[in-house]
Design an enzyme around this catalytic site. Structure first.
Site, PDB file in Angstrom:
ATOM      1  N   ARG A  80     -48.428   2.199  14.371  1.00 36.92           N
ATOM      2  CA  ARG A  80     -47.035   2.523  14.098  1.00 36.92           C
ATOM      3  C   ARG A  80     -46.966   3.284  12.776  1.00 36.92           C
ATOM      4  NH1 ARG A  80     -42.350  -2.056  13.394  1.00 36.92           N
ATOM      5  NH2 ARG A  80     -43.527  -2.375  11.467  1.00 36.92           N
ATOM      6  N   MET A 130     -15.444  -4.187  26.236  1.00 35.57           N
ATOM      7  CA  MET A 130     -15.747  -3.640  24.910  1.00 35.57           C
ATOM      8  C   MET A 130     -15.305  -4.571  23.786  1.00 35.57           C
ATOM      9  SD  MET A 130     -14.627   0.000  23.221  1.00 35.57           S
ATOM     10  CE  MET A 130     -15.295   1.011  24.537  1.00 35.57           C
ATOM     11  N   TYR A 154     -13.516  -6.742  34.619  1.00 32.75           N
ATOM     12  CA  TYR A 154     -13.922  -5.514  35.322  1.00 32.75           C
ATOM     13  C   TYR A 154     -14.791  -5.831  36.539  1.00 32.75           C
ATOM     14  CZ  TYR A 154     -12.434  -2.437  31.475  1.00 32.75           C
ATOM     15  OH  TYR A 154     -11.704  -1.744  30.548  1.00 32.75           O
ATOM     16  N   LYS A 179     -34.476  -5.173   5.281  1.00 35.24           N
ATOM     17  CA  LYS A 179     -34.144  -3.914   5.972  1.00 35.24           C
ATOM     18  C   LYS A 179     -32.967  -4.131   6.918  1.00 35.24           C
ATOM     19  CE  LYS A 179     -37.848  -4.956   9.281  1.00 35.24           C
ATOM     20  NZ  LYS A 179     -39.252  -4.691   9.624  1.00 35.24           N
TER      21      LYS A 179
HETATM   22  C1  LIG Z   1     -39.912  -5.923   9.535  1.00 35.51           C
HETATM   23  C2  LIG Z   1     -41.199  -6.008   8.811  1.00 35.51           C
HETATM   24  C3  LIG Z   1     -41.565  -7.189   8.147  1.00 35.51           C
HETATM   25  C4  LIG Z   1     -40.808  -8.478   8.314  1.00 35.51           C
HETATM   26  O1  LIG Z   1     -41.122  -8.995   9.592  1.00 35.51           O
HETATM   27  P1  LIG Z   1     -40.515 -10.344  10.158  1.00 35.51           P
HETATM   28  O2  LIG Z   1     -41.165 -10.517  11.475  1.00 35.51           O
HETATM   29  O3  LIG Z   1     -39.049 -10.120  10.274  1.00 35.51           O
HETATM   30  O4  LIG Z   1     -40.831 -11.432   9.197  1.00 35.51           O
HETATM   31  C5  LIG Z   1     -42.709  -7.156   7.362  1.00 35.51           C
HETATM   32  N1  LIG Z   1     -43.471  -6.029   7.270  1.00 35.51           N
HETATM   33  C6  LIG Z   1     -43.164  -4.898   7.933  1.00 35.51           C
HETATM   34  C7  LIG Z   1     -44.041  -3.722   7.800  1.00 35.51           C
HETATM   35  C8  LIG Z   1     -42.021  -4.854   8.732  1.00 35.51           C
HETATM   36  O5  LIG Z   1     -41.728  -3.730   9.399  1.00 35.51           O
END
Ligand SMILES: *Cc1c(COP(=O)(O)O)cnc(C)c1O
Length: 349
Positions: A130, A292, A244, A35
């Site tokens: 969640r 920046m 700055y 992701k």
């Molecule tokens: C991001 C995520 C993972 C991976 O988690 P890591 O801690 O990066 O290994 C696995 N399952 C779900 C549902 C996630 O949101």
């Protein structure tokens, strides 16, 4: 070249996947979580390297990310979507053969009505609150959902990076209570869960951060290296300030390097006057505010004028930098700036 140079070691990434894969029984499948553009490192390159290492199942957060990954991987590997079947995603899920992790009765209904027979998984909530179905909701839906043969029934641990935390055993027990006796493959562990041990592995693990060299996978190989080029060097006299708000004032004459890279590149202002960069083995402190596009670094003590300094490398991991910045390695990775030139290497180059 005036932008930072980000080197991503795809061999180390593949080695990390194999190492995490090796921590569970041969009967347990190891997926790869890619992701957020492969945790900021570029989902196409990362996805292909992981597929070449042996990963056959991938997870992304949303369907759009699944589309980018499908483009990179072609039709073979399974791509699952944590956010499930959102309204408006039906065509993408169908056309690109994505597998939504259905989170609620609403999503289940949408999926079964829009794409009957299309693969899906189920996400359960075991206490993180969640995503996923709660025990009562699941009890009512399970017979219908399980009859359709989900690819996986999964949940996610809230405290897996703290092995002693009571939440882990609590969520494990909740997951058992919700899934014992089902035929569908089960999945509970991300990187932290893999390290908790075999009782957390079930049929499929879902590592993310450990692949990219981050904690809690302490034995990970380093994947990410970042060098920032020196744009200008100047000598300042005692009493002169840098950057700055005059937040750093030279106590004695100093040589200051101005480097390309700033908060627009993910170098948070919080590391102003806090973090160090490295010239080979020698630390060089950031002086003054991160702006920046630029940072000031004290190089008075170096015997030579460096062309670039290293902010992520052998002496400073994403987690080391995260600690200075008051955050976690995940956030450092996913904020790596789009302006950096990315070099995909096979081994450290
Ligand atoms: C991001 C995520 C993972 C991976 O988690 P890591 O801690 O990066 O290994 C696995 N399952 C779900 C549902 C996630 O949101």
């Amino acid at each position: 070249m005036s932008t930072g140079r980000l080197t991503i070691d795809l061999d180390a990434l593949a080695a990390n996947w194999r190492a995490l894969d090796g921590m569970s029984d041969a009967s347990v499948q190891t997926a790869a979580v890619v992701k957020a553009d492969g945790y900021g490192l570029g989902v196409a390159k990362v996805g292909r390297a992981l597929a070449a290492a042996g990963a056959r199942r991938f997870f992304v957060a949303m369907s759009e990310e699944g589309a980018a990954l499908r483009d990179a991987l072609g039709p073979g590997p399974e791509i699952s979507v944590f956010s499930g079947h959102m309204s408006g995603d039906t065509d993408m899920i169908h056309d690109l053969n994505l597998v939504p992790m259905l989170n609620s009765l609403d999503q289940l209904t949408r999926h079964f009505e829009a794409l009957p027979g299309h693969p899906f998984g189920i996400q359960l909530d075991t206490g993180m609150n969640r995503l996923g179905m709660e025990p009562g909701e699941w009890e009512a839906i399970a017979p219908i959902a399980l009859a359709q043969g989900p690819t996986v029934v999964m949940s996610h641990l809230a405290c897996a990076d703290e092995p002693e935390h009571a939440m882990n055993a609590q969520q494990l027990a909740a997951f058992h209570a919700m899934t014992d006796g089902i035929e569908a493959p089960r999945s509970l562990a991300a990187t932290g869960g893999i390290l908790l041990g075999p009782e957390y592995h079930f049929d499929l693990t879902r590592p993310g951060i450990g692949l990219y060299g981050g904690l809690p996978f302490e034995d990970a190989r380093m994947v990410t290296f970042l060098d920032l080029p020196v744009v200008q060097i100047r000598d300042v006299a005692a009493g002169e300030s840098v950057g700055y708000a005059n937040s750093w004032v030279a106590e004695k004459p100093a040589r200051i390097a101005t480097l390309s890279g700033g908060y627009a590149d993910g170098l948070q202002r919080h590391i102003s006057n806090q973090a160090v960069l490295f010239h080979d083995d020698t630390p060089c402190p950031i002086v003054g505010r991160v702006s920046m596009d630029l940072i000031g670094v004290d190089v008075t003590h170096l015997g030579e004028t460096p062309k670039a300094l290293t902010i992520l490398g052998p002496h400073q991991s994403v987690d080391d930098l995260a600690q200075v910045a008051g955050t976690i390695g995940y956030e450092i990775l996913t904020q790596l700036g789009l302006r950096y030139t990315r070099h995909y290497a096979r081994g450290r180059s």
